[in-house]
Design a protein around this motif. Structure first.
Motif, PDB file in Angstrom:
ATOM      1  N   THR A 293     -19.156  30.037  18.826  1.00  0.00           N
ATOM      2  CA  THR A 293     -17.977  30.667  18.486  1.00  0.00           C
ATOM      3  C   THR A 293     -16.731  30.099  19.571  1.00  0.00           C
ATOM      4  OG1 THR A 293     -18.076  32.391  20.175  1.00  0.00           O
ATOM      5  CG2 THR A 293     -19.251  32.746  17.860  1.00  0.00           C
ATOM      6  N   GLY A 294     -15.739  30.331  18.649  1.00  0.00           N
ATOM      7  CA  GLY A 294     -14.296  29.848  19.296  1.00  0.00           C
ATOM      8  C   GLY A 294     -13.440  28.965  18.657  1.00  0.00           C
ATOM      9  N   THR A 295     -12.199  29.359  18.336  1.00  0.00           N
ATOM     10  CA  THR A 295     -11.350  28.476  17.386  1.00  0.00           C
ATOM     11  C   THR A 295     -11.439  27.314  17.829  1.00  0.00           C
ATOM     12  OG1 THR A 295     -10.336  30.572  16.564  1.00  0.00           O
ATOM     13  CG2 THR A 295      -9.039  28.417  16.441  1.00  0.00           C
ATOM     14  N   GLU A 296     -11.155  26.945  19.230  1.00  0.00           N
ATOM     15  CA  GLU A 296     -10.779  25.696  19.965  1.00  0.00           C
ATOM     16  C   GLU A 296     -12.078  24.890  19.597  1.00  0.00           C
ATOM     17  OE1 GLU A 296     -13.206  28.079  23.041  1.00  0.00           O
ATOM     18  OE2 GLU A 296     -11.730  28.566  21.415  1.00  0.00           O
ATOM     19  N   ILE A 297     -13.123  25.341  19.466  1.00  0.00           N
ATOM     20  CA  ILE A 297     -14.261  24.656  19.215  1.00  0.00           C
ATOM     21  C   ILE A 297     -14.346  24.277  17.494  1.00  0.00           C
ATOM     22  CG2 ILE A 297     -16.910  24.671  19.155  1.00  0.00           C
ATOM     23  CD1 ILE A 297     -16.567  25.923  21.847  1.00  0.00           C
ATOM     24  N   HIS A 298     -14.426  25.467  16.761  1.00  0.00           N
ATOM     25  CA  HIS A 298     -14.328  25.062  15.509  1.00  0.00           C
ATOM     26  C   HIS A 298     -13.548  24.131  14.816  1.00  0.00           C
ATOM     27  CE1 HIS A 298     -15.567  26.407  11.319  1.00  0.00           C
ATOM     28  NE2 HIS A 298     -14.254  26.591  11.066  1.00  0.00           N
ATOM     29  N   GLU A 299     -12.437  24.089  15.407  1.00  0.00           N
ATOM     30  CA  GLU A 299     -11.177  23.311  15.078  1.00  0.00           C
ATOM     31  C   GLU A 299     -11.305  21.759  15.870  1.00  0.00           C
ATOM     32  OE1 GLU A 299      -7.395  25.331  15.306  1.00  0.00           O
ATOM     33  OE2 GLU A 299      -7.970  26.733  13.770  1.00  0.00           O
ATOM     34  N   GLY A 300     -12.181  21.913  16.780  1.00  0.00           N
ATOM     35  CA  GLY A 300     -12.520  20.180  17.312  1.00  0.00           C
ATOM     36  C   GLY A 300     -11.142  20.145  18.382  1.00  0.00           C
ATOM     37  N   VAL A 301     -10.605  21.241  18.856  1.00  0.00           N
ATOM     38  CA  VAL A 301      -9.608  20.911  20.129  1.00  0.00           C
ATOM     39  C   VAL A 301     -10.479  20.826  21.502  1.00  0.00           C
ATOM     40  CG1 VAL A 301      -7.773  22.140  21.471  1.00  0.00           C
ATOM     41  CG2 VAL A 301      -7.855  22.145  18.853  1.00  0.00           C
ATOM     42  N   SER A 302     -11.357  21.614  21.501  1.00  0.00           N
ATOM     43  CA  SER A 302     -12.210  21.745  22.760  1.00  0.00           C
ATOM     44  C   SER A 302     -13.650  21.102  22.124  1.00  0.00           C
ATOM     45  CB  SER A 302     -12.318  22.959  23.646  1.00  0.00           C
ATOM     46  OG  SER A 302     -11.095  23.026  24.067  1.00  0.00           O
TER      47      SER A 302
ATOM     48  N   THR B 298     -27.345  32.982   9.819  1.00  0.00           N
ATOM     49  CA  THR B 298     -28.335  32.335  10.808  1.00  0.00           C
ATOM     50  C   THR B 298     -29.449  33.089  10.892  1.00  0.00           C
ATOM     51  OG1 THR B 298     -26.801  31.298  12.117  1.00  0.00           O
ATOM     52  CG2 THR B 298     -28.670  31.177  13.045  1.00  0.00           C
ATOM     53  N   ALA B 299     -29.424  34.343  11.016  1.00  0.00           N
ATOM     54  CA  ALA B 299     -30.639  35.507  11.063  1.00  0.00           C
ATOM     55  C   ALA B 299     -31.652  35.582  10.071  1.00  0.00           C
ATOM     56  CB  ALA B 299     -30.008  36.774  11.694  1.00  0.00           C
ATOM     57  N   GLU B 300     -30.746  35.386   8.910  1.00  0.00           N
ATOM     58  CA  GLU B 300     -31.425  35.219   7.753  1.00  0.00           C
ATOM     59  C   GLU B 300     -32.741  33.929   7.680  1.00  0.00           C
ATOM     60  OE1 GLU B 300     -32.219  36.992   4.534  1.00  0.00           O
ATOM     61  OE2 GLU B 300     -31.372  38.390   6.133  1.00  0.00           O
ATOM     62  N   ARG B 301     -31.961  32.803   8.035  1.00  0.00           N
ATOM     63  CA  ARG B 301     -32.971  31.531   8.320  1.00  0.00           C
ATOM     64  C   ARG B 301     -33.786  31.328   9.556  1.00  0.00           C
ATOM     65  NH1 ARG B 301     -27.823  29.933   6.422  1.00  0.00           N
ATOM     66  NH2 ARG B 301     -27.176  29.259   8.397  1.00  0.00           N
ATOM     67  N   HIS B 302     -33.619  32.097  10.526  1.00  0.00           N
ATOM     68  CA  HIS B 302     -34.435  31.988  11.783  1.00  0.00           C
ATOM     69  C   HIS B 302     -34.797  33.295  12.363  1.00  0.00           C
ATOM     70  CE1 HIS B 302     -33.060  27.816  12.134  1.00  0.00           C
ATOM     71  NE2 HIS B 302     -31.795  28.225  11.765  1.00  0.00           N
ATOM     72  N   ASP B 303     -35.577  33.104  13.462  1.00  0.00           N
ATOM     73  CA  ASP B 303     -36.413  34.204  13.987  1.00  0.00           C
ATOM     74  C   ASP B 303     -35.427  34.820  15.170  1.00  0.00           C
ATOM     75  OD1 ASP B 303     -38.846  34.082  12.798  1.00  0.00           O
ATOM     76  OD2 ASP B 303     -39.279  32.309  14.063  1.00  0.00           O
ATOM     77  N   VAL B 304     -34.682  33.761  15.720  1.00  0.00           N
ATOM     78  CA  VAL B 304     -33.718  34.125  16.987  1.00  0.00           C
ATOM     79  C   VAL B 304     -32.587  33.481  16.559  1.00  0.00           C
ATOM     80  CG1 VAL B 304     -33.473  33.932  19.249  1.00  0.00           C
ATOM     81  CG2 VAL B 304     -35.652  34.337  18.229  1.00  0.00           C
ATOM     82  N   VAL B 305     -31.434  34.084  16.751  1.00  0.00           N
ATOM     83  CA  VAL B 305     -30.037  33.719  16.722  1.00  0.00           C
ATOM     84  C   VAL B 305     -29.615  33.597  18.343  1.00  0.00           C
ATOM     85  CG1 VAL B 305     -27.692  33.855  16.043  1.00  0.00           C
ATOM     86  CG2 VAL B 305     -29.439  34.543  14.641  1.00  0.00           C
ATOM     87  N   VAL B 306     -29.262  32.335  18.499  1.00  0.00           N
ATOM     88  CA  VAL B 306     -28.573  32.103  20.076  1.00  0.00           C
ATOM     89  C   VAL B 306     -27.198  31.762  19.728  1.00  0.00           C
ATOM     90  CG1 VAL B 306     -28.459  30.845  22.279  1.00  0.00           C
ATOM     91  CG2 VAL B 306     -30.768  31.350  21.222  1.00  0.00           C
ATOM     92  N   THR B 307     -26.111  32.638  20.307  1.00  0.00           N
ATOM     93  CA  THR B 307     -24.877  32.633  20.045  1.00  0.00           C
ATOM     94  C   THR B 307     -24.177  31.920  21.481  1.00  0.00           C
ATOM     95  OG1 THR B 307     -24.028  34.759  20.643  1.00  0.00           O
ATOM     96  CG2 THR B 307     -24.586  34.202  18.372  1.00  0.00           C
ATOM     97  N   THR B 308     -23.120  31.276  21.404  1.00  0.00           N
ATOM     98  CA  THR B 308     -22.420  30.892  22.587  1.00  0.00           C
ATOM     99  C   THR B 308     -21.005  31.220  22.453  1.00  0.00           C
ATOM    100  OG1 THR B 308     -21.756  28.876  24.281  1.00  0.00           O
ATOM    101  CG2 THR B 308     -22.248  28.486  21.769  1.00  0.00           C
ATOM    102  N   GLY B 309     -20.428  31.639  23.523  1.00  0.00           N
ATOM    103  CA  GLY B 309     -18.982  32.209  23.569  1.00  0.00           C
ATOM    104  C   GLY B 309     -18.883  33.587  23.193  1.00  0.00           C
ATOM    105  N   GLY B 310     -17.602  34.075  23.169  1.00  0.00           N
ATOM    106  CA  GLY B 310     -17.189  35.360  22.501  1.00  0.00           C
ATOM    107  C   GLY B 310     -18.024  36.601  23.124  1.00  0.00           C
ATOM    108  N   THR B 311     -18.445  36.627  24.240  1.00  0.00           N
ATOM    109  CA  THR B 311     -19.253  37.989  24.638  1.00  0.00           C
ATOM    110  C   THR B 311     -18.451  38.634  25.350  1.00  0.00           C
ATOM    111  OG1 THR B 311     -20.148  36.451  26.674  1.00  0.00           O
ATOM    112  CG2 THR B 311     -21.333  36.349  24.395  1.00  0.00           C
ATOM    113  N   SER B 312     -17.346  38.201  26.010  1.00  0.00           N
ATOM    114  CA  SER B 312     -16.349  38.971  26.783  1.00  0.00           C
ATOM    115  C   SER B 312     -15.925  40.030  26.426  1.00  0.00           C
ATOM    116  CB  SER B 312     -15.480  38.095  27.732  1.00  0.00           C
ATOM    117  OG  SER B 312     -15.164  38.699  29.051  1.00  0.00           O
ATOM    118  N   VAL B 313     -14.710  40.580  26.870  1.00  0.00           N
ATOM    119  CA  VAL B 313     -13.885  41.920  26.346  1.00  0.00           C
ATOM    120  C   VAL B 313     -12.564  41.461  25.872  1.00  0.00           C
ATOM    121  CG1 VAL B 313     -15.413  43.370  27.542  1.00  0.00           C
ATOM    122  CG2 VAL B 313     -13.171  42.415  28.786  1.00  0.00           C
TER     123      VAL B 313
END
Length: 413
Positions: free
Chosen positions: A185-194, A233-248
């Motif tokens: 997750t993260g706009t900067e990652i999704h858009e390729g900035v980071s 992703t949860a529909e296709r897999h047993d486990v979803v591992v997300t990265t980013g977006g967990t803070s407040v």
């Protein structure tokens, strides 16, 4: 609602993860695998010995077998006993040549090494004084009929093929590997900035822990897009591992999405770096979600400490002892601090072979991130910190010369 009081101690978080694992894994389908393929697999049956083993006592050295209650010299039997031989019976005062792995003749209680024996013709003239059982793998000493040697739910390693083979097994029943979808997750990652520095690492960890992992894409910092990606992703897999977006922050949407899609079992653990980890049950999708914070070193740290037990069933942290190279102060109390270190030998310690642990990130190390006080926030973003050999977990400030226990990264990966 985000004060420190709602954080879990790491031990409590791991207990919840292990309970979730037991609940989740026990409902998995099973499959049969050959012994060559047991490494990293989770056993779906308990395995109980049907007979005593070994069935016969065996020599563990090339040498001479005899009754250790007797005295030298011994008359040598003319033959030699090999692993495939019928060893027969030794008469009183007799000895016989035996090969490693050969069954010990009835009446023999010990073996001496061939190089320790003095032989003249057909007489074993002398050798070391030994007690019964010396260099003998004794009958029934390995296991007995009825012994439970492997438990349902136990994670196997390649070495377990040895005992399983000795039990006469050709195959075992194991749970299917977990299918894991990794999303960023993260706009900067999704858009390729980071660049996304976490997803490949997390996939590798999951695979090292014995399961299948694939990358399922990214979402910008928009709630609907995050929730949709997690749900798909949860529909296709047993486990979803997300990265980013967990803070407040205002753009951190993962925890809200998990709350909408299921039940968040906990969010935030008293560990720095890596504290904003979350674990959730997604019952409508028959899946589990593990939300990992975005800073790469913190992501690896908290995944190794808290997520790893879910995939392996193992919460242990094997350590090696080292001597700390420099002082390390800590920030606010109430946290476990995970301090990356590199191994080195100082000039003063060469003679004693003492291992020195240099905090990687300290101003005196090759990576200068902090001087007096450990800075988990900045260090968590430093990709060079991944060159550390391991880490020290501490709740107290450390001083140069302290004996510390280092968890090598290799035992967790």
């Amino acid at each position: 609602m985000h004060d420190h009081d709602d954080m879990l101690e790491r031990e409590t978080a791991v207990d919840r993860v292990l309970a979730l694992r037991e609940e989740f894994v026990s409902s998995r389908d099973t499959e049969t695998v050959a012994l060559a393929d047991v490494g990293g697999r989770v056993l779906a049956e308990s395995i109980i010995a049907e007979t005593d083993a070994p069935k016969h006592s065996h020599a563990t050295m090339d040498g001479f077998a005899f009754d250790a209650r007797g005295t030298y010299p011994f008359d040598l039997r003319a033959d030699e006993v090999f692993p495939e031989s019928d060893p027969g019976t030794l008469d009183a005062g007799q000895a016989v040549r035996v090969a490693t792995g050969a069954p010990v003749p009835r009446g023999a209680t010990a073996v001496i090494k061939r190089e320790d024996a003095t032989v003249e013709g057909d007489i074993l003239e002398s050798g070391p004084d030994v007690t019964p059982g010396t260099y003998v793998y004794e009958r029934g000493s390995n296991f007995h009929a009825g012994d439970e040697l492997f438990a349902d739910g136990e994670r196997l390693g390649p070495k377990d093929a040895i005992l399983l083979g000795d039990l006469g097994r050709e195959t075992v029943e194991v749970y299917e590997r977990l299918s894991v979808g990794v999303v960023a997750t993260g706009t900067e990652i999704h858009e390729g900035v980071s660049r996304d520095l976490d997803s490949a690492m997390l996939q590798g960890l999951v695979r090292a822990w014995g399961h299948d992992a694939v990358y399922e894409g990214s979402a910008p910092d928009e709630y609907d897009r995050v929730e949709s990606l997690v749900a798909d992703t949860a529909e296709r897999h047993d486990v979803v591992v997300t990265t980013g977006g967990t803070s407040v922050g205002h753009k951190d949407h993962v925890i809200r999405a998990l709350s909408t899609l299921g039940e968040v079992l906990f969010h935030r653990v008293r560990v720095r770096p890596g504290k904003p980890i979350a674990v959730a049950r997604l019952p409508d999708h028959d899946a589990v979600a593990i939300a990992i914070p975005g800073k790469p070193v913190g992501a690896h740290t908290i995944a190794s400490l808290v997520a790893r037990p879910f995939f392996t069933g193992d919460a242990s942290l094997p350590t090696v002892e080292a001597t700390l190279a420099c002082d390390v102060g800590l920030g606010p109390s109430g946290f476990e601090y995970v301090v990356p270190v590199s191994f080195a030998e100082s000039a003063e310690s060469v003679e004693s072979a003492e291992t020195v642990a240099m905090p990687l990130g300290h101003v005196d190390s090759p990576l200068s991130v902090y001087s007096d006080t450990f800075d988990p926030s900045v260090l968590s973003s430093s990709t060079r910190a991944t060159r550390a050999d391991g880490f020290v977990v501490t709740t107290e400030a450390l001083s140069a010369g302290d004996a510390v226990r280092v968890v090598p990264y290799t035992v967790l990966e």
